[in-house]
Scaffold this motif. Structure first.
Motif, PDB file in Angstrom:
ATOM      1  N   SER A  24       0.873  -1.179   0.000  1.00 38.57           N
ATOM      2  CA  SER A  24       0.000   0.000   0.000  1.00 38.57           C
ATOM      3  C   SER A  24       0.904   1.221   0.000  1.00 38.57           C
ATOM      4  CB  SER A  24      -0.904  -0.001   1.231  1.00 38.57           C
ATOM      5  OG  SER A  24      -0.131   0.049   2.401  1.00 38.57           O
ATOM      6  N   HIS A  25       0.474   2.255  -0.685  1.00 41.76           N
ATOM      7  CA  HIS A  25       1.321   3.443  -0.735  1.00 41.76           C
ATOM      8  C   HIS A  25       0.536   4.655  -0.276  1.00 41.76           C
ATOM      9  CE1 HIS A  25      -0.333   4.955  -4.633  1.00 41.76           C
ATOM     10  NE2 HIS A  25      -0.572   3.676  -4.816  1.00 41.76           N
ATOM     11  N   THR A  26       1.162   5.401   0.617  1.00 39.56           N
ATOM     12  CA  THR A  26       0.540   6.601   1.164  1.00 39.56           C
ATOM     13  C   THR A  26       1.374   7.838   0.873  1.00 39.56           C
ATOM     14  OG1 THR A  26       1.623   6.176   3.282  1.00 39.56           O
ATOM     15  CG2 THR A  26      -0.620   5.345   3.011  1.00 39.56           C
ATOM     16  N   ASP A  32      -1.803   7.947  -7.615  1.00 42.05           N
ATOM     17  CA  ASP A  32      -2.972   7.463  -6.883  1.00 42.05           C
ATOM     18  C   ASP A  32      -3.639   6.356  -7.686  1.00 42.05           C
ATOM     19  OD1 ASP A  32      -2.627   9.225  -4.789  1.00 42.05           O
ATOM     20  OD2 ASP A  32      -3.975  10.740  -5.615  1.00 42.05           O
TER      21      ASP A  32
END
Length: 105
Positions: A24-26, A32
């Protein structure tokens, strides 16, 4: 006639069966909505596949990059990118496979 375009679902299934982990990338490193799959290939050196789904044509980015640890993928920019390839059709995927074979020798 076979399509020159890739089947992203088939590629994702292959990644899951070859020990890639969905990340997961934040952070701001990746677009996005991108799906990121990573696998450590040497100490703190990772092979990443980034699958972009927001555009009309399927696009996969492959990169080999150095991160300080696995958990920093998706949070921080890589410390170094050693290889990058934008894969837009099966020919690009073929070139990447050839690169990986050559890098094992």
């Amino acid at each position: 006639m076979k399509s020159k375009y890739m089947d992203c679902q088939k590629i994702v299934k292959t990644l899951k069966h070859t020990d890639f982990v969905k990340v997961s990338h934040t952070g701001k490193c990746f677009e996005d909505g991108a799906a990121i799959y990573a696998k450590e290939i040497r100490e703190n050196i990772f092979l990443l596949f980034i699958i972009l789904k927001d555009i009309d044509i399927e696009n996969i980015q492959a990169l080999i990059a150095h991160f300080d640890c696995f958990s920093s993928i998706g949070l921080k920019e890589p410390e170094q990118i050693m290889f990058y390839l934008s894969i837009k059709d099966k020919n690009d995927l073929h070139y990447f496979e050839q690169y990986l074979r050559a890098s094992h020798n």
